[in-house]
Design an enzyme around this catalytic site. Structure first.
Site, PDB file in Angstrom:
ATOM      1  N   SER A  35     -80.972   0.729  52.203  1.00 30.12           N
ATOM      2  CA  SER A  35     -80.088  -0.405  51.955  1.00 30.12           C
ATOM      3  C   SER A  35     -80.866  -1.481  51.209  1.00 30.12           C
ATOM      4  O   SER A  35     -81.845  -2.022  51.749  1.00 30.12           O
ATOM      5  CB  SER A  35     -79.547  -0.983  53.264  1.00 30.12           C
ATOM      6  OG  SER A  35     -78.995  -2.276  53.061  1.00 30.12           O
ATOM      7  N   LYS A  60     -81.802  13.172  71.286  1.00 29.04           N
ATOM      8  CA  LYS A  60     -82.052  13.958  72.496  1.00 29.04           C
ATOM      9  C   LYS A  60     -81.644  15.423  72.335  1.00 29.04           C
ATOM     10  O   LYS A  60     -82.141  16.301  73.054  1.00 29.04           O
ATOM     11  CB  LYS A  60     -81.307  13.355  73.674  1.00 29.04           C
ATOM     12  CG  LYS A  60     -81.813  11.995  74.126  1.00 29.04           C
ATOM     13  CD  LYS A  60     -83.101  12.096  74.899  1.00 29.04           C
ATOM     14  CE  LYS A  60     -83.474  10.782  75.561  1.00 29.04           C
ATOM     15  NZ  LYS A  60     -84.716  10.891  76.352  1.00 29.04           N
ATOM     16  N   SER A  85     -78.991   9.068  82.663  1.00 31.65           N
ATOM     17  CA  SER A  85     -77.825   8.183  82.623  1.00 31.65           C
ATOM     18  C   SER A  85     -77.103   8.258  81.297  1.00 31.65           C
ATOM     19  O   SER A  85     -76.100   7.575  81.103  1.00 31.65           O
ATOM     20  CB  SER A  85     -78.265   6.735  82.877  1.00 31.65           C
ATOM     21  OG  SER A  85     -79.191   6.329  81.888  1.00 31.65           O
ATOM     22  N   TYR A 122     -69.078  19.150  77.357  1.00 33.53           N
ATOM     23  CA  TYR A 122     -69.989  20.240  77.030  1.00 33.53           C
ATOM     24  C   TYR A 122     -70.113  21.264  78.151  1.00 33.53           C
ATOM     25  O   TYR A 122     -70.910  22.199  78.064  1.00 33.53           O
ATOM     26  CB  TYR A 122     -71.369  19.687  76.670  1.00 33.53           C
ATOM     27  CG  TYR A 122     -71.407  18.974  75.341  1.00 33.53           C
ATOM     28  CD1 TYR A 122     -71.146  19.659  74.156  1.00 33.53           C
ATOM     29  CD2 TYR A 122     -71.685  17.615  75.268  1.00 33.53           C
ATOM     30  CE1 TYR A 122     -71.169  19.008  72.929  1.00 33.53           C
ATOM     31  CE2 TYR A 122     -71.717  16.953  74.050  1.00 33.53           C
ATOM     32  CZ  TYR A 122     -71.465  17.652  72.880  1.00 33.53           C
ATOM     33  OH  TYR A 122     -71.486  17.002  71.668  1.00 33.53           O
ATOM     34  N   GLU A 211     -89.669  -1.776  71.211  1.00 38.48           N
ATOM     35  CA  GLU A 211     -89.258  -1.861  72.614  1.00 38.48           C
ATOM     36  C   GLU A 211     -88.553  -3.185  72.898  1.00 38.48           C
ATOM     37  O   GLU A 211     -88.881  -4.211  72.301  1.00 38.48           O
ATOM     38  CB  GLU A 211     -90.507  -1.741  73.492  1.00 38.48           C
ATOM     39  CG  GLU A 211     -90.224  -1.587  74.980  1.00 38.48           C
ATOM     40  CD  GLU A 211     -91.494  -1.315  75.762  1.00 38.48           C
ATOM     41  OE1 GLU A 211     -91.443  -0.467  76.668  1.00 38.48           O
ATOM     42  OE2 GLU A 211     -92.529  -1.949  75.485  1.00 38.48           O
ATOM     43  N   ALA A 215     -87.768  -4.951  78.757  1.00 39.28           N
ATOM     44  CA  ALA A 215     -88.194  -3.671  79.365  1.00 39.28           C
ATOM     45  C   ALA A 215     -89.443  -3.224  78.621  1.00 39.28           C
ATOM     46  O   ALA A 215     -89.473  -2.178  77.991  1.00 39.28           O
ATOM     47  CB  ALA A 215     -87.084  -2.628  79.259  1.00 39.28           C
TER      48      ALA A 215
END
Length: 328
Positions: A35, A60, A85, A122, A211, A215
């Site tokens: 961009s 993942k 989660s 799934y 990060e 956290a």
């Protein structure tokens, strides 16, 4: 079927290349987008690796698929178990479906309904638990004892890390001119895999984790050179509210050049920019790389070279609660 060597203590480029050969027909080769507007805003030449367009909407899919297809037929027959989660949950359920085996996914009761629904689509069996790490781990142990299935950790697993590292293989094949890669870090499996692949292929490249300030255990652990407790994470980047794993941390300390952080205001600003400018639905956790380059962030721009690959790690979120609206 090939079986991973259980005594392997470090991740290698050979393992990552083997993972890519194993999974390449089961995942998307996601594009690199640029961009001019974002280049001008950051003063860098950015290429965005769009893992938000990956199968299950997140990187993942790479690690889960590699891990599942490394199981022996005897191991696979009993299925797989994990606790997650979000994106790893759907990724493992999908990989198990491709292999034709059951998947038992332990999820906290407060996991987004959209992510629970994705697991069920799934064919995974969702097992709900209380929203604590102790409850997740205890429930997963119960499922392991009940089913005899194989446990696939979301990130603290070299098979998973090898799969995640394939994103860097593709980036450097498509853009060998890259001088740095920025990768969001939660448990560290993706960053560890990316770092091994990138530094093995191009030793002079810089690799940084990105990060949330709320956290920041990876940043603190990196400075201390030993894993620091996460504490109670407070960030809109829900996919990164995860304690750093020991196996990823070992690779991070070997290969990563630093961890940069951004607060939630910057994360939300970056997420909205990606939606509005690149026209990509990216979740806050996937926006960390760009967030760390915006005005007001800890000055990542001062320590990073010009040509930067930024991994947009995922695009799964509840569209009934758009992030910047939910913060108002």
């Amino acid at each position: 079927m090939a079986i991973d060597k259980s005594d392997q203590s470090v991740l290698t480029l050979d393992a990552i290349r083997a993972a890519h050969a194993r999974i390449r027909d089961k995942i998307h080769r996601t594009p690199l987008l640029s961009s001019a507007t974002l280049n001008e805003m950051t003063g860098k030449r950015l290429l965005f690796k769009c893992e938000n367009l990956q199968k299950v909407g997140a990187f993942k899919a790479r690690g889960a698929t590699n891990a599942v297809f490394l199981l022996s037929d005897q191991e696979a027959a009993r299925g797989v178990v994990t606790h997650s989660s979000g994106n790893h949950a759907a990724a493992l359920a999908r990989a198990a479906k491709l292999r034709g085996i059951p998947a038992y996914i332990v999820m906290p009761r407060n996991a987004p309904a959209a992510k629970q629904a994705a697991v069920r689509r799934y064919g995974g069996e969702v097992v709900l638990c209380e929203p604590t790490l102790a409850s997740r781990e205890a429930t997963a142990r119960e499922m392991l004892e009940k089913t005899g299935a194989a446990f696939i950790h979301p990130y603290d697993d070299l098979r998973v890390m090898a799969g995640q590292g394939t994103s860097a293989l593709e980036m450097l094949e498509d853009a060998p001119e890259l001088e740095a890669i920025l990768c969001p870090v939660g448990g560290g499996g993706h960053l560890g895999g990316v770092a091994v692949a990138a530094k093995s292929l191009k030793p002079g490249i810089k690799v940084f984790g990105a990060e949330p300030a709320g956290a920041d255990d990876a940043a603190r652990s990196f400075r201390a050179r030993e894993i620091q407790p996460l504490g109670e994470p407070r960030t809109v980047a829900d996919g990164l509210r995860t304690s750093l794993g020991s196996k990823p941390f070992a690779e991070i300390m070997r290969y990563v050049d630093g961890i940069v952080v951004a607060n939630d205001e910057l994360i939300l600003r970056a997420t909205r920019m990606l939606w509005e400018i690149l026209k990509l639905v990216v979740e806050p956790s996937g926006s960390l790389g760009l967030a760390c380059l915006l005005d007001g962030a800890i000055p990542a721009r001062e320590i990073l070279p010009e040509r930067i690959g930024i991994i947009l790690t995922g695009g799964n979120l509840d569209l009934d609660r758009v992030p910047w609206q939910s913060q108002s």
